[in-house]
Design an enzyme around this catalytic site. Structure first.
Site, PDB file in Angstrom:
ATOM      1  N   GLU A 147     -29.430  84.050  35.295  1.00  0.00           N
ATOM      2  CA  GLU A 147     -28.256  83.709  34.490  1.00  0.00           C
ATOM      3  C   GLU A 147     -28.241  84.495  33.179  1.00  0.00           C
ATOM      4  OE1 GLU A 147     -25.862  81.924  35.524  1.00  0.00           O
ATOM      5  OE2 GLU A 147     -26.727  80.826  37.219  1.00  0.00           O
TER       6      GLU A 147
ATOM      7  N   ARG B 176     -20.168  66.881  36.938  1.00  0.00           N
ATOM      8  CA  ARG B 176     -19.380  66.570  38.140  1.00  0.00           C
ATOM      9  C   ARG B 176     -19.865  65.273  38.769  1.00  0.00           C
ATOM     10  NH1 ARG B 176     -20.888  67.847  43.439  1.00  0.00           N
ATOM     11  NH2 ARG B 176     -22.739  68.874  42.590  1.00  0.00           N
TER      12      ARG B 176
ATOM     13  N   CYS C 234     -28.479  72.282  34.594  1.00  0.00           N
ATOM     14  CA  CYS C 234     -29.096  73.619  34.525  1.00  0.00           C
ATOM     15  C   CYS C 234     -28.601  74.400  33.318  1.00  0.00           C
ATOM     16  CB  CYS C 234     -28.840  74.395  35.818  1.00  0.00           C
ATOM     17  SG  CYS C 234     -29.838  73.770  37.182  1.00  0.00           S
TER      18      CYS C 234
ATOM     19  N   HIS D 225     -30.994  80.543  39.087  1.00  0.00           N
ATOM     20  CA  HIS D 225     -30.530  79.619  40.121  1.00  0.00           C
ATOM     21  C   HIS D 225     -30.960  80.129  41.498  1.00  0.00           C
ATOM     22  CE1 HIS D 225     -27.346  77.310  37.733  1.00  0.00           C
ATOM     23  NE2 HIS D 225     -27.967  76.384  38.439  1.00  0.00           N
TER      24      HIS D 225
HETATM   25  N1  PCA Z   1     -29.553  72.325  39.707  1.00  0.00           N
HETATM   26  C1  PCA Z   1     -28.558  71.620  38.900  1.00  0.00           C
HETATM   27  C2  PCA Z   1     -29.367  70.720  38.000  1.00  0.00           C
HETATM   28  C3  PCA Z   1     -30.724  70.648  38.600  1.00  0.00           C
HETATM   29  C4  PCA Z   1     -30.765  71.746  39.573  1.00  0.00           C
HETATM   30  O1  PCA Z   1     -31.769  72.122  40.205  1.00  0.00           O
HETATM   31  C5  PCA Z   1     -27.601  72.563  38.181  1.00  0.00           C
HETATM   32  O2  PCA Z   1     -27.351  73.668  38.693  1.00  0.00           O
HETATM   33  O3  PCA Z   1     -27.081  72.216  37.120  1.00  0.00           O
END
Ligand code: PCA
Length: 215
Positions: free
Chosen positions: A78, A88, A141, A165
């Site tokens: 990111e 959400r 996240c 991610h």
């Molecule tokens: N993904 C979520 C929160 C925890 C995770 O592993 C997100 O993308 O916000």
């Protein structure tokens, strides 16, 4: 060099979080860098408290948080975190902030200090799909990435921080038709490659590869 790598616990009804499983499977040393692994709760606020305690205890040079992004096809470092929570679904303790700033005295957004383009290249060269992402979303996240970069801005200027991610793994998509997934082994290997890039580019500028998309 010491790198604190965090993984979120499962959330949203999933029995597993591939981010956490991959973090647990990482080697303890990558190109000479010590890798410290930490499980954090998928909870607004509390996740940041757990990471801050670990920063104070471990004094890492880099904090790299990992989370699941179901629906994504590749490993996505990111670029940026924004100063808003807009959930959400409720987090793991039932909190569902809508349009709430994360830090009243924080910047609208913070960019990662990590070499995201070098990370993407290192992962792809090892044979795994990777792409730069320009949005970490507005759930926990993005929250943890923002909180880490806020801490760097306000208290730990010599530290670097960032976020990656990862997609679902196969067992999570058995009953989700047409959802992309990767194997846990490949996700773990990709994260290892990303950390290699962090080590190799520690004192270098990031690459200037073209990662822009259509829009
Ligand atoms: N993904 C979520 C929160 C925890 C995770 O592993 C997100 O993308 O916000």
């Amino acid at each position: 060099m010491k790198i604190l790598v965090t993984g979120f616990d499962p959330f949203g009804g999933e029995p597993i979080n591939p981010a956490l499983e991959a973090v647990k499977a990482l080697p303890d040393n990558i190109l000479g860098a010590e890798v410290i692994k930490l499980e954090i709760p998928t909870v607004f606020g509390k996740s940041a408290e757990v990471v801050k305690s670990a920063i104070l205890a471990e004094k890492p040079d880099v904090v790299l948080a990992i989370g699941q992004a179901g629906g994504r096809f590749s490993i996505t470092p990111e670029r940026i975190a924004i100063n808003v929570d807009d959930a959400r679904i409720p987090d793991n303790e039932g909190n569902q902030p809508i349009d709430v700033p994360i830090q009243a005295d924080g910047a609208a957004a913070y960019f990662t200090q990590l070499p995201i383009k070098a990370m993407v290249k290192q992962i792809k060269e090892a044979g795994y799909p990777a792409a730069l992402s320009n949005s970490a979303g507005v759930f926990v996240c993005n929250h943890i990435m923002y909180q880490v970069l806020y801490l760097i801005d306000k208290e730990f200027p010599n530290m670097k921080g960032g976020f990656i991610h990862v997609p679902f793994i196969a067992s999570q998509v058995v009953n989700k038709p047409n959802q992309p997934y990767m194997s846990l082994t490949d996700i773990t290997a990709s994260l290892e490659k990303a950390i290699e890039a962090i080590v190799l580019f520690d004192d270098k500028e990031d690459l200037k590869t073209i990662e822009g998309t259509t829009h």
